[in-house]
Design an enzyme around this catalytic site. Structure first.
Site, mmCIF file in Angstrom:
data_model
loop_
_atom_site.group_PDB
_atom_site.id
_atom_site.type_symbol
_atom_site.label_atom_id
_atom_site.label_comp_id
_atom_site.label_asym_id
_atom_site.label_seq_id
_atom_site.Cartn_x
_atom_site.Cartn_y
_atom_site.Cartn_z
ATOM 1 N N LYS A 169 18.668 -1.650 -0.338
ATOM 2 C CA LYS A 169 17.958 -0.661 0.980
ATOM 3 C C LYS A 169 17.138 -1.377 1.449
ATOM 4 C CE LYS A 169 15.207 2.671 1.732
ATOM 5 N NZ LYS A 169 14.366 3.999 0.741
ATOM 6 N N GLN A 170 16.305 -2.473 1.337
ATOM 7 C CA GLN A 170 15.266 -4.090 1.544
ATOM 8 C C GLN A 170 15.455 -4.844 0.717
ATOM 9 O OE1 GLN A 170 12.420 -0.853 1.293
ATOM 10 N NE2 GLN A 170 11.438 -2.450 1.524
ATOM 11 N N TRP B 73 2.291 0.606 -0.204
ATOM 12 C CA TRP B 73 2.272 -0.517 0.331
ATOM 13 C C TRP B 73 2.219 -1.405 1.403
ATOM 14 C CZ3 TRP B 73 6.111 -4.544 -0.451
ATOM 15 C CH2 TRP B 73 7.515 -3.335 -0.322
ATOM 16 N N ASP B 74 3.295 -0.490 2.118
ATOM 17 C CA ASP B 74 3.506 -1.415 3.431
ATOM 18 C C ASP B 74 2.385 -1.599 4.156
ATOM 19 O OD1 ASP B 74 5.087 0.903 2.531
ATOM 20 O OD2 ASP B 74 5.459 1.312 4.810
ATOM 21 N N GLU C 174 15.079 0.482 -3.342
ATOM 22 C CA GLU C 174 15.093 1.792 -3.921
ATOM 23 C C GLU C 174 16.800 2.234 -4.788
ATOM 24 O OE1 GLU C 174 10.572 3.654 -2.718
ATOM 25 O OE2 GLU C 174 12.752 3.688 -1.048
#
Length: 767
Positions: free
Chosen positions: A601-602, A358-359, A489
């Protein structure tokens, strides 16, 4: 920062001094590619030290059988491996009877690598003393042609320094390669034919299962003092998957001997007869000649940089970082072939597998839309449209019906091939990124035609998925989405991830809006699509019920949307209170401990605020940023860029600059202690976004460009170009003013800090 050996330079990546501990990291950082193939910066000559061999061909993969301890229904049967392709760069070299091997030399001096990003050429040089006492100087030039994207070129020069030398060159092709990450330690290539004629050699091999055929080829020229010796091989060694030619030359002290090797791949994706095609590529390369091939490479890269370059004045490391990111993105994908996509490691390593995440939709499409043309971005959208049937199959395997589509987390051909359950089954937000990319493409380009032609079918299938994935909660009297993993995640199997729920609602609403627009304005397309997908008003009404009554977890106390229902139940210790010895937590903690922690994580909730910035006030963004960023460990390569953009918007410029440096130099400085596995290619588009959308403040509102330019105190100025609807606009910012210049045929209006200005072609406007 975990490494600091790359020398700061505006246009090059430079390493000075030979250090065996850095070899694998440098193999990643100095990787080269041309969109069709790529390779790690492995030494051409023998190297017996630690190395990670890797050459790759775009679109070629192998379905490695899934290896899990406990099979679950719906698991993909295979993991698509980015294949280590046959090696064409190898040149074994003997000097006075001893193999040239930097791991075994008595000494190595003046070792230098340079990846010249302006030219697209990789240089290496060194002086070595062999165990037999022979001293030599070597200079190697290597590049993968942009113009002839099946051709690579090596020029390997050797000068004896302390006496005459007998030099034996043994260029070879080797299809007996393996992947380091193979699940079952299988070989993926089946050799078919090994042939040679004069100075040419060919190894044709086919992948098992997928049956891609590739001919790996080489042509060798031996030179002395730049003169072609017209040598033919003195020996030929063949096996079923390897061929090596031997050339011997006597070189006087101080003379320059060289081997020029043309090599590369021709593949069945593009040719019926791959060996005939290889012969034509060699003939074309020889016709052009080495010097002109070098010059053509420089010119081809100059054309790319003319449009995509970002300049930064006063900060060499920042300048080097952004150019490294732009360079790697262009090495990985040039937009020529809609069958291809942007893999997370590009041509720099094997990790992750697959070519598409999906990046692409979330991070890469904005870069390619603005630095190339809309057709390149449209090709990336078309890639997903062409795989819609597979996405519907993927959803059906998980129990969805009626044409609902779940696009894969990882794919090569549209089939899901990621085999971790918390990702495969739960990280379903990826569907939303694909729908958002369609919206983003239209918003930026103004090209609505894609939606009635192709995009609407994708939007309908995604809306059907979200409608079926939502559950009506009698307890809440609202629709909920249970058992998901968000972009963070470090949480799995959570309920009501805000980002996922918000995307689901938006996808349904956007699909309904486009159905209405298509019905009114593109009646023939509407009739065709409705007949194909069997959609009626009753089903749309059910979608609307879900969208209108979607649940979003919210904390009245903190005045923020919650990342998921249970977030406040965690022990909310902020990152700055963690002992540095515990970082990165993904390498120091058990997975159980990570899952129970509050660490992010992000960007997760903040990813939603990035996509849908105009749905929220600046005050709301600031509350959410200030709440979530202190818990964010940024252990995903995709994390710093979003935070940099939002920090700039919130006037937190020191933080925005720190995040920019982290995203731009993530690999150069090895922040995540993993660069030897390959570079983080897709996140590099986020570096471009950090400058253009972050510091430049570029947005598209009501078909018009808006800018809120800011500049870090560490910089004197910066500039970038964008292609906005076939008008090339250059933006230059310094501490006093912002200037705009236009390459085009008609004027364009832009807004700067809310004020409209008119920019006319070939004129400079300063505000």
């Amino acid at each position: 920062m975990n490494q600091d050996y790359i020398k700061p330079d505006n246009w090059s990546i430079i390493e000075e001094g030979f250090d065996a501990e850095s070899v694998k990291s440098s193999e990643s950082l100095f990787s080269i590619g041309n969109g069709a193939m790529g390779q790690r910066a492995n030494f051409e000559e023998t190297y017996s030290g630690e190395t990670f061999q890797g050459s790759y061909i775009a679109g070629i993969y192998y379905p490695d059988k899934t290896k899990v301890g406990w099979w679950k229904n719906g698991y993909p049967e295979y993991f698509a491996k980015v294949l280590n392709a046959p090696n064409w760069i190898g040149i074994n070299i003997e000097i006075n009877g001893e193999s040239l091997d930097l791991a075994k030399c008595k000494s190595v001096a003046n070792f230098r690598r340079e990846l010249n990003m302006k030219e697209g050429i990789y240089y290496r040089s060194f002086e070595a003393t062999l165990q037999n006492g022979t001293e030599i100087a070597a200079k190697i030039t290597r590049f993968l042609s942009l113009d002839l994207d099946e051709l690579g070129v090596i020029n390997f020069e050797i000068v004896p320094l302390n006496g005459d030398a007998k030099i034996t060159y043994q260029p070879y092709l080797d299809a007996g390669v393996q992947n380091e990450d193979a699940n079952w330690e299988e070989k993926f290539w089946e050799p078919l034919e090994v042939t040679n004629a004069n100075n040419q050699a060919f190894v044709t091999a086919r992948t098992f299962k997928t049956h891609f055929t590739a001919t790996t080829f080489m042509h060798n020229t031996i030179l002395l003092e730049s003169n072609n010796l017209n040598c033919t091989p003195s020996a030929v060694e063949k096996t079923s998957d390897r061929i090596q030619l031997t050339y011997e030359v006597t070189v006087a002290k101080g003379q320059t001997s060289a081997i020029q090797k043309l090599g590369g791949y021709t593949v069945s994706l593009n040719h019926e007869n791959t060996q005939n095609a290889a012969q034509k590529v060699i003939a074309k390369g020889l016709e052009i000649g080495y010097s002109q091939l070098v010059e053509n490479q420089k010119q081809a890269w100059a054309k790319i940089w003319e449009m995509s370059d970002i300049t930064i004045d006063g900060d060499v490391k920042a300048q080097q970082g952004i150019r490294f990111n732009i360079f790697q993105l262009n090495q990985t994908y040039l937009g020529k072939d809609s069958r291809l996509n942007i893999g997370p490691k590009g041509f720099t390593g094997e990790k992750y597998g697959g070519s598409t995440y999906w990046d692409t939709e979330a991070y890469c499409i904005p870069f390619y839309m603005a630095t190339k043309d809309q057709q390149v971005a449209r090709n990336l959208l078309t890639y997903r449209y062409n795989q819609l049937d597979k996405a519907i199959e993927n959803a059906a395997k998980l129990g969805f019906k009626n044409g609902a589509a779940l696009y894969p987390m990882v794919t090569m051909n549209g089939e899901e091939c990621h085999n971790e359950w918390e990702i495969t089954f739960e990280e379903i937000h990826r569907n939303g990124a694909i729908a958002f990319a369609i919206f983003n493409y239209y918003r930026y380009t103004g090209d609505y035609s894609y939606i009635p032609e192709k995009g609407l079918e994708v939007l309908i299938a995604i809306a059907r998925f979200w409608h079926q994935r939502a559950t009506y909660s009698t307890n809440r009297n609202q629709y909920v989405i249970l058992g998901v993993t968000g972009p963070n995640e470090y949480e799995n199997n959570v309920n009501n991830n805000f980002y996922t729920n918000y995307l689901a609602k938006w996808c349904i609403d956007y699909a309904m809006e486009q159905i209405d627009k298509t019905e009114k304005e593109y009646t023939s397309d509407f009739t065709r699509i409705m007949s194909k997908v069997h959609l009626d008003k009753a089903e749309i009404a059910h979608w609307k019920a879900v969208s209108d009554n979607m649940y979003f977890p919210y904390s009245e106390e903190h005045e923020v949307y919650l990342q998921q229902d249970g977030f406040l139940d965690k022990e909310l210790v902020k990152v700055h209170d963690l002992d540095k010895s515990q970082r990165p937590i993904n390498q120091k903690w058990s997975w159980d401990r990570i899952l129970r922690s509050p660490y992010i994580k992000q960007a997760d909730t903040l990813q939603g605020f990035y996509f849908f910035e105009d749905h929220f006030t600046k005050e709301q963004l600031e509350k959410h940023f200030d709440f979530y960023e202190p818990f964010t460990v940024h252990e995903s390569s995709l994390s710093p860029c979003v935070h940099s953009i939002q920090a700039a918007l919130l006037d937190k410029m020191d933080m925005a600059y720190t995040f920019y440096l982290r995203t731009s130099r993530l690999d150069l400085d090895d922040y995540n202690k993993e660069v030897e596995e390959g570079c983080h290619i897709t996140s590099m588009a986020g570096t471009w976004m950090s400058i253009v959308e972050g510091f430049g403040g570029m947005r598209v509102k009501d078909n018009t460009l808006h800018f809120e330019p800011k500049i870090p105190k560490e910089w004197e100025g910066y500039s970038f170009k964008i292609n906005f609807r076939n008008q090339i606009l250059k933006v230059a910012v310094n501490h006093k003013e912002t200037s705009f210049s236009l390459e085009g045929t008609k004027e364009i209006s832009v807004f700067v800090k809310g004020n409209e200005i008119l920019v006319e072609p070939n004129s400079l406007v300063t505000v």
